[in-house]
Design an enzyme around this catalytic site. Structure first.
Site, mmCIF file in Angstrom:
data_model
loop_
_atom_site.group_PDB
_atom_site.id
_atom_site.type_symbol
_atom_site.label_atom_id
_atom_site.label_comp_id
_atom_site.label_asym_id
_atom_site.label_seq_id
_atom_site.Cartn_x
_atom_site.Cartn_y
_atom_site.Cartn_z
ATOM 1 N N HIS A 108 -4.724 1.194 6.202
ATOM 2 C CA HIS A 108 -5.359 -0.089 5.867
ATOM 3 C C HIS A 108 -5.528 -1.030 7.071
ATOM 4 O O HIS A 108 -5.282 -2.226 6.975
ATOM 5 C CB HIS A 108 -4.553 -0.812 4.784
ATOM 6 C CG HIS A 108 -4.560 -0.110 3.457
ATOM 7 N ND1 HIS A 108 -5.551 0.739 3.060
ATOM 8 C CD2 HIS A 108 -3.678 -0.158 2.417
ATOM 9 C CE1 HIS A 108 -5.287 1.185 1.835
ATOM 10 N NE2 HIS A 108 -4.164 0.668 1.429
ATOM 11 N N HIS A 182 -8.647 -4.595 -2.246
ATOM 12 C CA HIS A 182 -7.437 -3.964 -2.768
ATOM 13 C C HIS A 182 -6.875 -4.697 -3.987
ATOM 14 O O HIS A 182 -5.660 -4.879 -4.109
ATOM 15 C CB HIS A 182 -6.390 -3.885 -1.657
ATOM 16 C CG HIS A 182 -5.464 -2.721 -1.762
ATOM 17 N ND1 HIS A 182 -4.523 -2.607 -2.759
ATOM 18 C CD2 HIS A 182 -5.351 -1.601 -1.022
ATOM 19 C CE1 HIS A 182 -3.853 -1.485 -2.590
ATOM 20 N NE2 HIS A 182 -4.329 -0.847 -1.541
ATOM 21 N N GLU A 319 -10.288 1.405 -5.302
ATOM 22 C CA GLU A 319 -10.753 0.966 -3.984
ATOM 23 C C GLU A 319 -11.977 1.796 -3.595
ATOM 24 O O GLU A 319 -11.853 2.971 -3.281
ATOM 25 C CB GLU A 319 -9.637 1.177 -2.961
ATOM 26 C CG GLU A 319 -8.321 0.536 -3.333
ATOM 27 C CD GLU A 319 -7.136 1.241 -2.660
ATOM 28 O OE1 GLU A 319 -7.190 1.515 -1.455
ATOM 29 O OE2 GLU A 319 -6.154 1.534 -3.366
HETATM 30 C C1 BGC Z 1 -2.464 3.373 -0.697
HETATM 31 C C2 BGC Z 1 -1.002 3.456 -1.039
HETATM 32 C C3 BGC Z 1 -0.323 2.204 -0.550
HETATM 33 C C4 BGC Z 1 -1.002 0.994 -1.159
HETATM 34 C C5 BGC Z 1 -0.463 -0.308 -0.647
HETATM 35 C C6 BGC Z 1 -3.022 2.197 -1.410
HETATM 36 O O1 BGC Z 1 -4.396 2.079 -1.172
HETATM 37 O O2 BGC Z 1 -3.179 4.550 -1.012
HETATM 38 O O3 BGC Z 1 -0.414 4.607 -0.480
HETATM 39 O O4 BGC Z 1 1.044 2.214 -0.897
HETATM 40 O O5 BGC Z 1 -2.371 1.032 -0.905
HETATM 41 O O6 BGC Z 1 -0.660 -0.447 0.724
#
Ligand code: BGC
Length: 353
Positions: A108, A182, A319
């Site tokens: 991310h 998110h 997402e």
């Molecule tokens: C990821 C997870 C992560 C979460 C929070 C999700 O998009 O795939 O593995 O724990 O985001 O960062």
């Protein structure tokens, strides 16, 4: 229909930067709150089957809580949503090293991704409708990525009670880019109960299987005959507890589904129905993939509103994005943005009851 924009102060960070909270609303009970800290959606309210507006995303009421640890509640994610293996990639023969913030991998956007920066906010109007535009300049080398990248994200409410998010970006050097939002949705009840009864349908025949580090293995796999088959509307919790290797690796769903189409205009990707509130959320996107993440955290790990702990699987994320780790998989659709090109993505979340 008319949509309005209201601005209020949200708080000040230790370094003196200030955040505002913007409320976009229409006269039919739909309201979206976004702060320029992290380009974060803090709240979405939509009417239930009795016409009563209620909260449908997890989040907090203060900037202070967003500055603390939380799993990217509602945030704009960039430069690269999802994982990049070993926090490196090759582009035009050069290796770029990124921040490793998820074991040895990059997740991310790194340690200080777009979810942790202050965006510049502007009100934009067309006719009777007002929307929120957020701009951010990510400088060359930020979190290891090449190119000065200029990013804009617009949040608006459409005629038919949908939240529309439009992303736009350009770069002065070749780079990779994969933006998403998110938000953790819980269509019932402010996140006080889990989302396992929510019924989900995804327009996908294939998904990306992952390894123990949640990185894609490579080839896509058919959903037919597996707990990943959401071609027909199915409760999220129906098969989530099965002894399936993929569910064990993800500790639930934490996978990307390959959507049927990618295009200039957003097309239907998924629908979620909550039998308790009667709310439905339809998801439309221009993106080739959607990551379903079912908030597979222990129930005492993250707080939500009013200081209460969010239950395990107290929300689900859908997402919309390019493929996970595409910079290391030439066989995946490209996520490269070259100078002179324009990155665009649009995702629509339409609520009804
Ligand atoms: C990821 C997870 C992560 C979460 C929070 C999700 O998009 O795939 O593995 O724990 O985001 O960062």
């Amino acid at each position: 229909m008319q949509s309005k924009l209201k601005k209020e102060e949200f708080g000040t960070a230790a370094d003196g930067q200030t955040a505002d909270l913007y409320t976009i609303s229409n006269d039919r009970g739909m309201e979206v709150k976004v702060t320029n800290y992290g380009g974060t959606i803090t709240s979405i309210t939509a009417p239930d089957r009795h016409g009563r507006p209620g909260e449908v995303v997890l989040g907090f009421d203060s900037l202070k809580e967003y500055l603390g640890p939380h799993p990217c509640y509602g945030a704009t994610i960039g430069r690269y949503a999802n994982r990049i293996a070993k926090a490196r990639f090759l582009l035009n023969g050069r290796e770029y090293r990124l921040a490793a913030n998820d074991g040895q991998n990059h997740l991310h956007g790194g340690r200080k991704g777009f979810d942790k920066v202050f965006w510049e906010a502007k009100e934009i109007s067309s006719g009777e409708n007002s929307a929120l535009l957020l701009n951010y300049l990510s400088v060359d080398g930020e979190e290891g990525y090449p190119g000065n990248l200029s990013v804009s994200v617009t949040f608006s409410i459409t005629e038919n009670d949908a939240l529309k998010i439009d992303y736009w970006a350009t770069s002065d050097q070749s780079t990779v880019l994969n933006l998403t939002n998110h938000s953790y949705f819980n269509l019932s009840d402010r996140g006080s109960r889990d989302i396992l009864d929510h019924e989900l349908q995804i327009d996908a025949d294939y998904y990306l299987p992952i390894d123990r580090e949640a990185l894609p293995l490579g080839a896509t796999r058919e959903v037919a005959g597996t707990p990943f088959d959401f071609r027909k509307s199915t409760p999220i919790g129906r098969r989530i507890g099965e002894k399936d290797e993929q569910l064990l690796f993800g500790q639930g769903y934490n996978h990307m589904w390959v959507l049927h189409g990618r295009g200039e205009t957003p097309t239907h990707a998924a629908t979620v129905f909550d039998p308790i509130s009667g709310r439905t959320m339809e998801l439309l996107t221009t993106e080739p993939g959607v990551q379903l993440f079912t908030a597979n955290f222990p129930g005492d790990m993250f707080r939500g509103r009013n200081g209460a702990f969010c239950p395990s699987r107290g929300g689900f994320c859908l997402e919309t994005q390019g493929y996970a780790d595409a910079p290391n998989h030439p066989e995946y659709p490209s996520t490269v943005l070259n100078p002179g090109e324009v990155y665009r993505q649009t995702t629509i979340y339409k609520f009804s009851a």
